[in-house]
Design an enzyme around this catalytic site. Structure first.
Site, PDB file in Angstrom:
ATOM      1  N   ASN A 156      -1.623 -10.732   8.412  1.00  0.00           N
ATOM      2  CA  ASN A 156      -2.898  -9.925   8.673  1.00  0.00           C
ATOM      3  C   ASN A 156      -3.813 -10.196   8.080  1.00  0.00           C
ATOM      4  OD1 ASN A 156      -3.191  -6.713   9.297  1.00  0.00           O
ATOM      5  ND2 ASN A 156      -3.843  -7.008   7.134  1.00  0.00           N
ATOM      6  N   GLU A 157      -4.970 -10.217   9.234  1.00  0.00           N
ATOM      7  CA  GLU A 157      -6.302 -10.460   8.784  1.00  0.00           C
ATOM      8  C   GLU A 157      -6.665 -11.527   8.077  1.00  0.00           C
ATOM      9  OE1 GLU A 157      -7.948  -6.754   7.257  1.00  0.00           O
ATOM     10  OE2 GLU A 157      -8.017  -5.626   9.217  1.00  0.00           O
TER      11      GLU A 157
ATOM     12  N   GLN B 249       0.693  -1.197  -0.050  1.00  0.00           N
ATOM     13  CA  GLN B 249      -0.066   0.070  -0.049  1.00  0.00           C
ATOM     14  C   GLN B 249       0.840   1.386   0.050  1.00  0.00           C
ATOM     15  OE1 GLN B 249      -2.449  -1.806   3.166  1.00  0.00           O
ATOM     16  NE2 GLN B 249      -4.044  -0.333   2.186  1.00  0.00           N
TER      17      GLN B 249
ATOM     18  N   HIS C  75       1.242  -9.286   4.785  1.00  0.00           N
ATOM     19  CA  HIS C  75      -0.041  -8.488   4.913  1.00  0.00           C
ATOM     20  C   HIS C  75      -0.687  -8.353   3.359  1.00  0.00           C
ATOM     21  CE1 HIS C  75      -1.979  -4.579   6.550  1.00  0.00           C
ATOM     22  NE2 HIS C  75      -2.541  -4.834   5.465  1.00  0.00           N
TER      23      HIS C  75
END
Ligand code: BGC
Length: 434
Positions: free
Chosen positions: A176-177, A38, A132
């Site tokens: 992540n998640e 990102q 991530h």
């Protein structure tokens, strides 16, 4: 529809929790979070880059140069520290570190070594996320997050990274998640059945590029199948073992996208099922870990047929999404009630172009976290998502989660008011909230 549940009109606290004063222990971690794809720019070897570039694609635009954090990390870290923050959560880009299966890049490893050094030079405690969302394209080509071989490959990557860099950090998030896709499926954005992938042109295009059928395109973020649940759990457990084998003192956990679920009348059954499927079963996996990372943005109100729109008098962001800063308190309490391990809020924040909303949000959300601490829950840190406006996956550069604005033409950074407010909360360790 307006009176089924407390409204947040004017952001007055509908939960009436104002009586408890927030408290934060000495050494509480205050920071922001980012993710490699990102912000770094030019991550051409991962699966998301591929999804962005097939035609047609569900991605609004390409990540391109992102925030050029790959080159500007030193100035970004210095800026974050200058605000008063004492921690920084960032992720390693697997596709840079292992660009081909079994082939590791010394240059990429050296890059992250310098990111870690910069954190230490500026007094920021690093929290390192090993994965991530983005995966090397070669991993997806061999079955990705539905393939039995993936946990072993992830563990090998984790071993290498910990051997090379582990002496420079003490807190590691494996992934992540892993549960985000479950939540996205409930919102109609991810597939629970691999057969449905043929209906999405992005997966069809990616499959063609990788030489696999669309049904086999199993990226991390949008794969909500039961098989991927098993593979992610196995990958987490194998990575914990791999990291601990190299550095037994490393604090290791995974980070979860746990929404604050509320039931509208008729939605009780659906809500209970989602709480179990999206939150509790993933929390239970954290049993025995050093911590669990909690990532929450909002509440999700479910009726009998799915998500329900905000009440008419609700306070919303410019996109019409309800602002519910109390979610973090509810989800932290749920995590503690479910699995008695320390908690780090590894992401919490607000998408808004109106920074005064973010200022208000941060004050209320951090107060909620402080109330959890005052109640005896071992919360060890709060990471705001995000350090800067960045590439928001399928939505491109539209959403604005950053406390620092980034000029998309010049890459110039400008801290917003919310950056100074979060910095003040950090410098006073929450005293400003009392
Ligand atoms: C993710 C971030 C994302 C953020 C805001 C979280 O689900 O970890 O990568 O940008 O939410 O949408």
């Amino acid at each position: 529809m307006t009176d089924f549940i407390a409204s947040n009109a004017g952001l007055t606290d509908p939960l009436g929790t104002g009586a408890i004063t927030p408290e934060f222990p000495e050494g509480f971690l205050w920071g922001t979070a980012t993710a490699s794809h990102q912000v770094e720019g030019g991550n051409v070897g991962n699966d998301v880059w591929l999804y962005e570039h097939v035609t047609p694609t569900m991605y609004k635009e390409s990540s391109g140069d992102a925030c050029d954090h790959w080159n500007r990390y030193r100035e970004d870290i210095e800026l974050l520290a200058s605000l008063g923050l004492n921690s920084y959560r960032f992720s390693l880009e697997w596709s840079r570190i292992e660009p081909a299966e079994g082939e590791f890049s010394a240059v990429a490893i050296e890059h992250y070594r310098d990111v870690l050094r910069a954190c230490h030079e500026h007094g920021l405690t690093p929290i390192v996320t090993y994965h991530h969302f983005t995966s090397p394209q070669w991993l997806i080509a061999r079955g990705g997050w539905e393939d039995e071989g993936t946990p072993e490959l992830f563990a090998r990557f984790a071993t290498k990274v910990t051997e090379e860099l582990g002496e420079l950090f003490d807190i590691a998030c494996t992934m992540n998640e892993p549960n985000l896709a479950i939540l996205l499926a409930e919102l109609g954005l991810a597939e629970t059945d691999p057969a449905d992938r043929v209906k999405n042109p992005t997966w069809v295009g990616a499959g063609e590029a990788l030489g696999i059928p669309a049904e086999k395109v199993a990226g991390f973020q949008l794969t909500a199948t039961e098989k991927s649940f098993e593979i992610k759990v196995a990958a987490h457990k194998d990575a914990v073992a791999a990291i601990k084998a190299v550095k037994p003192s490393m604090k290791v956990g995974w980070t979860l996208a746990n929404s604050d679920f509320h039931a509208a009348p008729g939605g009780e059954g659906r809500t209970a099922a989602m709480v179990e499927k999206n939150n509790l079963r993933y929390l239970r996996v954290a049993e025995g870990d050093d911590f669990v990372g909690i990532q929450v943005y909002n509440r999700t109100v479910l009726g009998a047929d799915g998500p329900v729109k905000p009440a008419e008098d609700a306070t919303v962001n410019p996109q019409g999404e309800e602002i519910w800063p109390w979610a973090v308190g509810a989800v932290v309490r749920q995590a503690w009630d479910t699995v008695k391990v320390p908690i780090i809020v590894t992401e919490n924040g607000l998408n808004t172009e109106d920074d005064s909303q973010r200022v208000e949000f941060l004050r209320r959300a951090t107060t909620e976290v402080g109330r959890c601490v005052a109640d005896g829950i071992p919360v060890q840190g709060y990471m705001c998502w995000s350090a800067m406006d960045n590439f928001e996956w399928i939505f491109g550069y539209g959403p604005k989660f950053g406390i620092i604005a980034v000029d998309r033409e010049t890459q110039e950074r400008t801290p917003k008011e919310s950056a100074h407010v979060l910095g003040e909360i950090a410098r006073t360790n929450g005293a400003v909230l009392r």
